[in-house]
Design a protein around this motif. Structure first.
Motif, PDB file in Angstrom:
ATOM      1  N   GLY A 285     126.860 -97.092  -8.535  1.00  0.00           N
ATOM      2  CA  GLY A 285     126.937 -96.329  -9.771  1.00  0.00           C
ATOM      3  C   GLY A 285     127.786 -96.973 -10.836  1.00  0.00           C
ATOM      4  N   ILE A 286     128.681 -97.891 -10.452  1.00  0.00           N
ATOM      5  CA  ILE A 286     129.515 -98.590 -11.435  1.00  0.00           C
ATOM      6  C   ILE A 286     128.764 -99.838 -11.887  1.00  0.00           C
ATOM      7  CG2 ILE A 286     131.658 -99.864 -11.805  1.00  0.00           C
ATOM      8  CD1 ILE A 286     133.065 -97.908 -10.012  1.00  0.00           C
ATOM      9  N   GLU A 287     128.441 -99.871 -13.181  1.00  0.00           N
ATOM     10  CA  GLU A 287     127.661-100.974 -13.729  1.00  0.00           C
ATOM     11  C   GLU A 287     128.538-102.143 -14.173  1.00  0.00           C
ATOM     12  OE1 GLU A 287     124.216-101.103 -14.122  1.00  0.00           O
ATOM     13  OE2 GLU A 287     124.214 -99.340 -12.826  1.00  0.00           O
ATOM     14  N   HIS A 288     129.736-101.817 -14.649  1.00  0.00           N
ATOM     15  CA  HIS A 288     130.594-102.874 -15.191  1.00  0.00           C
ATOM     16  C   HIS A 288     132.051-102.431 -15.128  1.00  0.00           C
ATOM     17  CE1 HIS A 288     131.938-106.204 -17.638  1.00  0.00           C
ATOM     18  NE2 HIS A 288     132.491-105.373 -18.495  1.00  0.00           N
ATOM     19  N   VAL A 289     132.931-103.354 -14.778  1.00  0.00           N
ATOM     20  CA  VAL A 289     134.375-103.083 -14.752  1.00  0.00           C
ATOM     21  C   VAL A 289     134.982-103.696 -16.005  1.00  0.00           C
ATOM     22  CG1 VAL A 289     136.533-103.385 -13.504  1.00  0.00           C
ATOM     23  CG2 VAL A 289     134.386-103.082 -12.238  1.00  0.00           C
ATOM     24  N   CYS A 308     132.354 -98.818 -16.587  1.00  0.00           N
ATOM     25  CA  CYS A 308     131.137 -98.283 -17.195  1.00  0.00           C
ATOM     26  C   CYS A 308     130.197 -97.833 -16.078  1.00  0.00           C
ATOM     27  CB  CYS A 308     130.450 -99.336 -18.054  1.00  0.00           C
ATOM     28  SG  CYS A 308     131.384 -99.804 -19.527  1.00  0.00           S
ATOM     29  N   LEU A 309     129.622 -96.638 -16.255  1.00  0.00           N
ATOM     30  CA  LEU A 309     128.751 -96.073 -15.241  1.00  0.00           C
ATOM     31  C   LEU A 309     127.287 -96.204 -15.636  1.00  0.00           C
ATOM     32  CD1 LEU A 309     130.681 -92.770 -14.409  1.00  0.00           C
ATOM     33  CD2 LEU A 309     130.774 -94.947 -13.194  1.00  0.00           C
ATOM     34  N   PRO A 311     124.039 -95.018 -16.998  1.00  0.00           N
ATOM     35  CA  PRO A 311     123.860 -93.980 -18.024  1.00  0.00           C
ATOM     36  C   PRO A 311     123.017 -92.803 -17.548  1.00  0.00           C
ATOM     37  CG  PRO A 311     122.525 -95.894 -18.513  1.00  0.00           C
ATOM     38  CD  PRO A 311     123.423 -96.291 -17.389  1.00  0.00           C
ATOM     39  N   ASP A 312     122.302 -92.943 -16.449  1.00  0.00           N
ATOM     40  CA  ASP A 312     121.480 -91.838 -15.954  1.00  0.00           C
ATOM     41  C   ASP A 312     122.248 -90.896 -15.032  1.00  0.00           C
ATOM     42  OD1 ASP A 312     119.208 -92.764 -17.306  1.00  0.00           O
ATOM     43  OD2 ASP A 312     118.761 -94.183 -15.697  1.00  0.00           O
ATOM     44  N   MET A 313     123.538 -91.125 -14.879  1.00  0.00           N
ATOM     45  CA  MET A 313     124.342 -90.295 -13.982  1.00  0.00           C
ATOM     46  C   MET A 313     124.682 -88.945 -14.624  1.00  0.00           C
ATOM     47  SD  MET A 313     127.206 -92.582 -12.040  1.00  0.00           S
ATOM     48  CE  MET A 313     126.853 -93.261 -10.441  1.00  0.00           C
ATOM     49  N   THR A 314     124.768 -87.927 -13.785  1.00  0.00           N
ATOM     50  CA  THR A 314     125.322 -86.650 -14.211  1.00  0.00           C
ATOM     51  C   THR A 314     126.836 -86.680 -14.007  1.00  0.00           C
ATOM     52  OG1 THR A 314     125.110 -85.668 -12.013  1.00  0.00           O
ATOM     53  CG2 THR A 314     123.201 -85.466 -13.494  1.00  0.00           C
ATOM     54  N   ILE A 315     127.518 -85.654 -14.517  1.00  0.00           N
ATOM     55  CA  ILE A 315     128.967 -85.572 -14.330  1.00  0.00           C
ATOM     56  C   ILE A 315     129.315 -85.512 -12.842  1.00  0.00           C
ATOM     57  CG2 ILE A 315     130.999 -84.116 -14.666  1.00  0.00           C
ATOM     58  CD1 ILE A 315     130.253 -85.649 -17.107  1.00  0.00           C
ATOM     59  N   THR A 316     128.524 -84.749 -12.079  1.00  0.00           N
ATOM     60  CA  THR A 316     128.774 -84.651 -10.639  1.00  0.00           C
ATOM     61  C   THR A 316     128.626 -86.007  -9.963  1.00  0.00           C
ATOM     62  OG1 THR A 316     127.997 -82.364 -10.602  1.00  0.00           O
ATOM     63  CG2 THR A 316     128.035 -83.547  -8.491  1.00  0.00           C
ATOM     64  N   MET A 317     127.595 -86.748 -10.329  1.00  0.00           N
ATOM     65  CA  MET A 317     127.395 -88.076  -9.756  1.00  0.00           C
ATOM     66  C   MET A 317     128.521 -89.024 -10.163  1.00  0.00           C
ATOM     67  SD  MET A 317     123.281 -88.325 -10.431  1.00  0.00           S
ATOM     68  CE  MET A 317     123.147 -90.023  -9.886  1.00  0.00           C
ATOM     69  N   ALA A 318     129.000 -88.882 -11.409  1.00  0.00           N
ATOM     70  CA  ALA A 318     130.118 -89.715 -11.863  1.00  0.00           C
ATOM     71  C   ALA A 318     131.375 -89.421 -11.060  1.00  0.00           C
ATOM     72  CB  ALA A 318     130.366 -89.487 -13.350  1.00  0.00           C
ATOM     73  N   ASP A 319     131.615 -88.128 -10.796  1.00  0.00           N
ATOM     74  CA  ASP A 319     132.768 -87.754  -9.976  1.00  0.00           C
ATOM     75  C   ASP A 319     132.661 -88.360  -8.582  1.00  0.00           C
ATOM     76  OD1 ASP A 319     134.108 -86.308 -11.895  1.00  0.00           O
ATOM     77  OD2 ASP A 319     133.162 -84.403 -11.349  1.00  0.00           O
ATOM     78  N   GLN A 320     131.474 -88.324  -8.011  1.00  0.00           N
ATOM     79  CA  GLN A 320     131.268 -88.875  -6.679  1.00  0.00           C
ATOM     80  C   GLN A 320     131.481 -90.393  -6.671  1.00  0.00           C
ATOM     81  OE1 GLN A 320     127.292 -87.537  -5.800  1.00  0.00           O
ATOM     82  NE2 GLN A 320     127.976 -85.512  -5.070  1.00  0.00           N
ATOM     83  N   ALA A 321     131.020 -91.056  -7.738  1.00  0.00           N
ATOM     84  CA  ALA A 321     131.170 -92.512  -7.818  1.00  0.00           C
ATOM     85  C   ALA A 321     132.637 -92.916  -7.910  1.00  0.00           C
ATOM     86  CB  ALA A 321     130.384 -93.062  -9.005  1.00  0.00           C
ATOM     87  N   THR A 322     133.402 -92.213  -8.747  1.00  0.00           N
ATOM     88  CA  THR A 322     134.809 -92.574  -8.905  1.00  0.00           C
ATOM     89  C   THR A 322     135.622 -92.188  -7.670  1.00  0.00           C
ATOM     90  OG1 THR A 322     135.168 -90.506 -10.106  1.00  0.00           O
ATOM     91  CG2 THR A 322     134.775 -92.496 -11.418  1.00  0.00           C
ATOM     92  N   ALA A 323     135.237 -91.088  -7.012  1.00  0.00           N
ATOM     93  CA  ALA A 323     135.915 -90.724  -5.766  1.00  0.00           C
ATOM     94  C   ALA A 323     135.665 -91.791  -4.706  1.00  0.00           C
ATOM     95  CB  ALA A 323     135.434 -89.366  -5.279  1.00  0.00           C
ATOM     96  N   THR A 342     139.158 -94.405 -15.476  1.00  0.00           N
ATOM     97  CA  THR A 342     138.566 -93.898 -16.707  1.00  0.00           C
ATOM     98  C   THR A 342     137.148 -94.434 -16.817  1.00  0.00           C
ATOM     99  OG1 THR A 342     140.718 -93.857 -17.794  1.00  0.00           O
ATOM    100  CG2 THR A 342     138.780 -93.782 -19.217  1.00  0.00           C
ATOM    101  N   THR A 343     136.174 -93.544 -17.060  1.00  0.00           N
ATOM    102  CA  THR A 343     134.776 -93.951 -17.086  1.00  0.00           C
ATOM    103  C   THR A 343     134.167 -93.725 -18.459  1.00  0.00           C
ATOM    104  OG1 THR A 343     133.948 -91.784 -16.401  1.00  0.00           O
ATOM    105  CG2 THR A 343     134.551 -93.332 -14.661  1.00  0.00           C
ATOM    106  N   THR A 344     133.271 -94.620 -18.837  1.00  0.00           N
ATOM    107  CA  THR A 344     132.443 -94.457 -20.025  1.00  0.00           C
ATOM    108  C   THR A 344     131.020 -94.832 -19.652  1.00  0.00           C
ATOM    109  OG1 THR A 344     132.916 -96.721 -20.736  1.00  0.00           O
ATOM    110  CG2 THR A 344     134.319 -94.976 -21.626  1.00  0.00           C
ATOM    111  N   ALA A 345     130.067 -94.437 -20.486  1.00  0.00           N
ATOM    112  CA  ALA A 345     128.672 -94.717 -20.188  1.00  0.00           C
ATOM    113  C   ALA A 345     128.298 -96.088 -20.701  1.00  0.00           C
ATOM    114  CB  ALA A 345     127.777 -93.659 -20.816  1.00  0.00           C
TER     115      ALA A 345
END
Length: 355
Positions: A285-289, A308-309, A311-323, A342-345
């Motif tokens: 889910g992480i596209e770029h650091v 950077c995540l 862009p098709d991720m939902t907030i829930t998916m973003a939370d799961q990726a960062t966790a 800290t995440t951005t699209a």
């Protein structure tokens, strides 16, 4: 120009910074470092026992502080018994020189008290004034210990030069030798123990205190070698060995001051930074650091990253990726404390520009 695609849940305009602060404890795997082998490796280990930024650190902060306090307590007991044994030899031999060395050992044992205080203060919760907590007190204690090592080198050097310029006969050689052996054995045992625990919990200050004990042990070793030299018919052996020991202490001082200074300047092993970046890049889910920053606060490693995540991720998916990223960081790096991601699209399609 074709505008980039943005998903409504990760659009930087709608959510400029999606922050995830993970503070749970995890697991820190060990990792290898290349070391010299043979005699060169042994000398490197003795004279430059740096921490590799705590490659063997344990996970739990309270357990790490507890082990640090235990190491300080045991060290105080061992050094106290060493000095007491030397004091008994002083009483038997009546040597004023041995009395001065014994007093020096007693005072050096007490330098562990500031480190003990630092470990206790480091357990305190953050306040409105000290919002990052009190872990840096440990680094201040390390700075004090570096100053004590420097003082040991100065005292040893001045005394050696004085004895070289004005040779003085050594009395009660047998007792002097016994006191030197006791002093070296006690200090070296404490040095090995402090360095081992310091590496395990990630404490540069405890490592510095171990180096301090080793420096004092070298001073006692100089006494032993000096006595042997006098017995061999070379009375100048005592000051000459003292000068060599002073040089060895200066080498110890350089390595210790470097490690403690790096901690104070937020320096870390570049290998840790690269490992953190590679770990984040491999997270689904992480596209770029964009940025990775590490710093030591006492014996805990704080990590801040901007990624950077998809862009098709939902907030829930973003939370799961960062966790998942925080979990992986705790497995890949030692003694991880706070992890702040800290995440951005990232745009779904790159912008097309032309003249």
């Amino acid at each position: 120009m074709t505008a980039p695609h943005r998903h409504p849940h990760t659009d930087p305009a709608a959510h400029p910074e999606h922050r995830h602060d993970h503070r749970q404890d995890g697991h820190a795997d060990d990792h290898g470092h290349d070391h010299p082998s043979g005699l060169k490796g042994w000398l490197h280990e003795v004279f430059v026992p740096h921490s590799h930024d705590a490659a063997d650190s344990i996970d739990d902060a309270l357990e790490a502080s507890g082990q640090g306090i235990r190491a300080v307590k045991i060290s105080l007991v061992v050094l106290g018994l060493t000095a007491a044994a030397q004091l008994a030899i002083v009483a038997i031999s009546g040597s004023v020189a041995l009395l001065a060395d014994t007093i020096h050992n007693f005072s050096d044992a007490l330098t562990a008290i500031p480190l003990w205080i630092a470990f206790v203060l480091g357990r305190r919760a953050a306040t409105n004034r000290y919002t990052y907590g009190f872990g840096r007190v440990e680094d201040l204690a390390g700075l004090f210990i570096v100053a004590m090592i420097a003082l040991s080198a100065i005292v040893a050097g001045v005394e050696s030069v004085r004895r070289l310029a004005v040779p003085q006969p050594l009395d009660n050689l047998g007792w002097v030798l016994a006191a030197g052996v006791i002093g070296f054995a006690g200090n070296e045992a404490v040095a090995v123990y402090r360095i081992r625990v310091g590496r395990r919990i990630g404490s540069a200050a405890l490592l510095a205190d171990g180096v301090h004990a080793r420096a004092d042990g070298f001073t006692s070793l100089a006494v032993v070698l000096g006595v042997i030299g006098v017995w061999a018919g070379f009375p100048l052996a005592d000051p000459i060995v003292g000068m060599l020991i002073t040089a060895a202490i200066l080498v110890l001082l350089w390595g210790t001051a470097r490690d403690v200074g790096r901690r104070l300047l937020d320096g870390v092993d570049p290998d840790l930074t690269q490992r953190a970046r590679h770990t984040l890049e491999r997270t689904a889910g992480i596209e770029h650091v964009t940025d990775v920053r590490l710093r030591w606060t006492g014996h805990r490693l704080a990590i801040q990253a901007r990624v950077c995540l998809d862009p098709d991720m939902t907030i829930t998916m973003a939370d799961q990726a960062t966790a998942a990223a925080a979990h992986d960081l705790r497995h890949a790096l030692p003694a991880v404390g706070d992890v702040d991601i800290t995440t951005t699209a990232k745009p779904a399609h790159p912008a097309i520009t032309g003249r």
